[in-house]
Scaffold this active site. Structure first.
Site, PDB file in Angstrom:
ATOM      1  N   ARG A  79     -75.792  43.051  33.283  1.00  0.00           N
ATOM      2  CA  ARG A  79     -76.798  44.216  33.489  1.00  0.00           C
ATOM      3  C   ARG A  79     -76.797  44.885  32.161  1.00  0.00           C
ATOM      4  O   ARG A  79     -77.775  45.413  31.696  1.00  0.00           O
ATOM      5  CB  ARG A  79     -76.196  45.164  34.720  1.00  0.00           C
ATOM      6  N   ARG A 137     -67.266  34.059  42.815  1.00  0.00           N
ATOM      7  CA  ARG A 137     -66.997  34.119  44.141  1.00  0.00           C
ATOM      8  C   ARG A 137     -68.087  33.085  45.061  1.00  0.00           C
ATOM      9  O   ARG A 137     -69.197  33.176  44.688  1.00  0.00           O
ATOM     10  CB  ARG A 137     -66.985  35.344  44.888  1.00  0.00           C
ATOM     11  N   GLU A 158     -63.838  30.258  52.684  1.00  0.00           N
ATOM     12  CA  GLU A 158     -62.501  29.519  51.839  1.00  0.00           C
ATOM     13  C   GLU A 158     -61.498  29.551  53.430  1.00  0.00           C
ATOM     14  O   GLU A 158     -61.432  30.778  53.718  1.00  0.00           O
ATOM     15  CB  GLU A 158     -62.066  29.888  50.879  1.00  0.00           C
ATOM     16  N   HIS A 160     -60.106  27.142  44.836  1.00  0.00           N
ATOM     17  CA  HIS A 160     -59.664  28.290  44.242  1.00  0.00           C
ATOM     18  C   HIS A 160     -58.579  28.535  43.602  1.00  0.00           C
ATOM     19  O   HIS A 160     -57.585  29.306  43.769  1.00  0.00           O
ATOM     20  CB  HIS A 160     -59.833  29.289  45.462  1.00  0.00           C
TER      21      HIS A 160
HETATM   22  P1  NAP Z   1     -65.464  41.592  34.262  1.00  0.00           P
HETATM   23  O1  NAP Z   1     -64.598  41.689  32.959  1.00  0.00           O
HETATM   24  O2  NAP Z   1     -65.417  42.859  35.115  1.00  0.00           O
HETATM   25  O3  NAP Z   1     -66.886  40.843  34.160  1.00  0.00           O
HETATM   26  C1  NAP Z   1     -67.808  40.819  35.015  1.00  0.00           C
HETATM   27  C2  NAP Z   1     -68.977  40.609  34.202  1.00  0.00           C
HETATM   28  O4  NAP Z   1     -70.202  40.813  35.155  1.00  0.00           O
HETATM   29  C3  NAP Z   1     -69.391  41.978  33.641  1.00  0.00           C
HETATM   30  O5  NAP Z   1     -69.797  41.511  32.087  1.00  0.00           O
HETATM   31  C4  NAP Z   1     -70.561  42.579  34.062  1.00  0.00           C
HETATM   32  O6  NAP Z   1     -71.635  43.133  33.251  1.00  0.00           O
HETATM   33  C5  NAP Z   1     -71.161  41.369  34.929  1.00  0.00           C
HETATM   34  N1  NAP Z   1     -71.861  41.834  35.991  1.00  0.00           N
HETATM   35  C6  NAP Z   1     -71.520  42.668  36.961  1.00  0.00           C
HETATM   36  N2  NAP Z   1     -72.660  42.851  37.806  1.00  0.00           N
HETATM   37  C7  NAP Z   1     -73.465  41.867  37.557  1.00  0.00           C
HETATM   38  C8  NAP Z   1     -74.813  41.820  37.900  1.00  0.00           C
HETATM   39  N3  NAP Z   1     -75.332  42.446  39.325  1.00  0.00           N
HETATM   40  N4  NAP Z   1     -75.673  40.884  37.343  1.00  0.00           N
HETATM   41  C9  NAP Z   1     -75.277  40.554  36.153  1.00  0.00           C
HETATM   42  N5  NAP Z   1     -74.147  40.753  35.644  1.00  0.00           N
HETATM   43  C10 NAP Z   1     -73.218  41.494  36.312  1.00  0.00           C
HETATM   44  O7  NAP Z   1     -64.468  40.819  35.286  1.00  0.00           O
HETATM   45  P2  NAP Z   1     -63.789  39.412  34.682  1.00  0.00           P
HETATM   46  O8  NAP Z   1     -62.040  39.943  34.573  1.00  0.00           O
HETATM   47  O9  NAP Z   1     -64.443  38.842  33.860  1.00  0.00           O
HETATM   48  O10 NAP Z   1     -63.904  38.707  36.401  1.00  0.00           O
HETATM   49  C11 NAP Z   1     -65.037  38.425  36.846  1.00  0.00           C
HETATM   50  C12 NAP Z   1     -64.863  37.860  38.340  1.00  0.00           C
HETATM   51  O11 NAP Z   1     -64.399  36.439  37.993  1.00  0.00           O
HETATM   52  C13 NAP Z   1     -63.960  38.643  39.026  1.00  0.00           C
HETATM   53  O12 NAP Z   1     -64.580  39.641  39.725  1.00  0.00           O
HETATM   54  C14 NAP Z   1     -63.515  37.442  40.146  1.00  0.00           C
HETATM   55  O13 NAP Z   1     -64.561  37.670  41.204  1.00  0.00           O
HETATM   56  C15 NAP Z   1     -63.731  36.284  39.405  1.00  0.00           C
HETATM   57  N6  NAP Z   1     -62.594  35.445  39.175  1.00  0.00           N
HETATM   58  C16 NAP Z   1     -62.264  34.260  39.754  1.00  0.00           C
HETATM   59  C17 NAP Z   1     -61.033  33.610  39.628  1.00  0.00           C
HETATM   60  C18 NAP Z   1     -60.957  32.135  40.263  1.00  0.00           C
HETATM   61  O14 NAP Z   1     -59.858  32.033  40.821  1.00  0.00           O
HETATM   62  N7  NAP Z   1     -61.975  31.387  40.253  1.00  0.00           N
HETATM   63  C19 NAP Z   1     -59.953  34.110  38.907  1.00  0.00           C
HETATM   64  C20 NAP Z   1     -60.469  35.336  38.417  1.00  0.00           C
HETATM   65  C21 NAP Z   1     -61.588  36.000  38.587  1.00  0.00           C
HETATM   66  P3  NAP Z   1     -72.293  44.423  33.682  1.00  0.00           P
HETATM   67  O15 NAP Z   1     -71.467  45.599  34.201  1.00  0.00           O
HETATM   68  O16 NAP Z   1     -72.989  44.875  32.314  1.00  0.00           O
HETATM   69  O17 NAP Z   1     -73.522  43.808  34.743  1.00  0.00           O
HETATM   70  C1  GLV Z   2     -59.245  35.370  41.502  1.00  0.00           C
HETATM   71  O1  GLV Z   2     -60.312  34.831  42.206  1.00  0.00           O
HETATM   72  C2  GLV Z   2     -59.428  36.495  41.077  1.00  0.00           C
HETATM   73  O2  GLV Z   2     -60.367  37.362  41.270  1.00  0.00           O
HETATM   74  O3  GLV Z   2     -58.258  36.847  40.480  1.00  0.00           O
END
Ligand code: NAP
Ligand code: GLV
Ligand code: GLV
Length: 320
Positions: free
Chosen positions: A179, A239, A268, A287
């Protein structure tokens, strides 16, 4: 005075609790691979001052209504879409997550999944395992190149940037969509900010790393897959609910896009009769984004530090 009671919704290594055993009374669900039944959680939460929970636990308003003493919910994940934040806030319950400590580990998995999908690693291993390898052949299990292609990162946050650094090492062009713009990342990684439409049309690899919110819910829908190249590979490590899975299935089956690598699903765990599991051009993982032994231990320690801080009346390290 009695010790504060901390409920842990899954079996974690006892040695990590050792440093706190004189301070807290721990109750723990003693199974490692099975979630705590709802009735047990309801009973335990009634006397808990702190909760250490998993991303697979739904912490909703109905549950928090039964938790009169609860002061902190420490989620063993960076994502916290499983927790009703408003319900927690209105009860002055602090919510913490595990950002940063899992960033590089999750990016490793994201890039591994991208590479495995592009180069058909799982299919190729299964092929040898099934004793189907009779001869070398010019196009045997030929996949897609990764190097010097274009990656489109949807959600250029902590993990998104770590993915971009890996992509840069492979000579890839990096497009991203958020965003808001990240000027520092643009400088450091020569990443280009584009609209979602532009990203979907131009990227050879589209990777989702956004948090699940009402805005990102099913953002990868029929229209999104229609915009992608027929050679595009879709990777989801955010997710499952950011994707309309029936639209993805349709796009893969009709070869509207080439392949997908998925670490997360709408509901899941999935079973092996899930429609997406029936396609050759899909890799499904359970996951495991942050699942290295080192990182999971650091995440658990961070949750315990956060709980300990709140019990001491201090600010936790990583409040949501
Ligand atoms: P983060 O640093 O908060 O990054 C999220 C990014 O998404 C931000 O740059 C944000 O930018 C963007 N965003 C948020 N809402 C948006 C929208 N509506 N449209 C476009 N972009 C948007 O979080 P992170 O630590 O990188 O983690 C991200 C996500 O990865 C977590 O929330 C989790 O669900 C997932 N995850 C999954 C695993 C797994 O095991 N598969 C592990 C860890 C994390 P803006 O605010 O500028 O939009
Ligand atoms: C894993 O999916 C996390 O959000 O840390
Ligand atoms: C493949 O193994 C090659 O030598 O090109």
């Amino acid at each position: 005075m009695s010790k504060p009671c901390i409920y842990i919704t899954r079996k974690i290594p006892g040695e990590l609790l050792e440093p706190y055993k004189d301070t807290f009374e721990f109750h723990m669900w003693e199974k490692e691979t099975e979630p705590v039944p709802h009735d047990v959680l309801l009973k335990e939460i009634a006397q808990a001052d702190g909760l250490l929970c998993m991303l697979s636990d739904q912490i909703d308003e109905a549950l928090l209504t039964e938790a009169p003493r609860l002061k902190i919910i420490a989620n063993l994940a960076v994502g916290y879409d499983n927790i009703d934040l408003d319900a927690a806030k209105s009860r002055d319950i602090i919510v913490t997550n595990t950002p940063d400590v899992l960033t590089e580990t999750t990016a490793d998995l994201g890039f591994a999944l991208l590479m495995a999908t592009a180069r058909r690693i799982v299919e190729a291993s299964n092929y040898v395992q099934a004793d189907q390898w009779e001869n070398w052949a010019p196009y045997l299990l030929a996949g897609s190149d990764i190097h010097h292609k274009t990656i489109g990162i949807v959600g250029m946050g902590r993990i998104g940037e770590a993915i971009a650094r890996r992509a840069k090492g492979f000579g890839m062009s990096v497009l991203y969509h958020n965003r808001s713009r990240k000027y520092e990342a643009e400088d450091e990684l020569q990443a280009t900010y584009v609209t979602m439409d532009h990203l979907l049309k131009e990227a050879d690899f589209v990777i989702s790393v956004v948090p699940l919110t009402s805005e990102t819910n099913k953002m990868f829908d029929v229209g999104a897959f229609q915009k992608m190249k027929s050679t595009a590979i879709f990777i989801n490590i955010s997710r499952g609910a950011t994707v309309d899975e029936s639209a993805l299935f349709e796009a893969l089956q009709t070869k509207q896009i080439k392949a997908a690598g998925l670490d997360v699903f709408e509901k899941e765990p999935i079973r092996n009769d899930h429609p997406l599991m029936k396609l050759d051009n899909v890799i499904c993982l359970p996951h495991i984004g942050s699942s290295s032994e080192e990182t999971r231990t650091i995440m658990i320690k961070l949750c315990l530090e956060n709980i300990s801080a709140v019990m001491d009346g201090k600010q936790p390290k990583t409040q949501v």
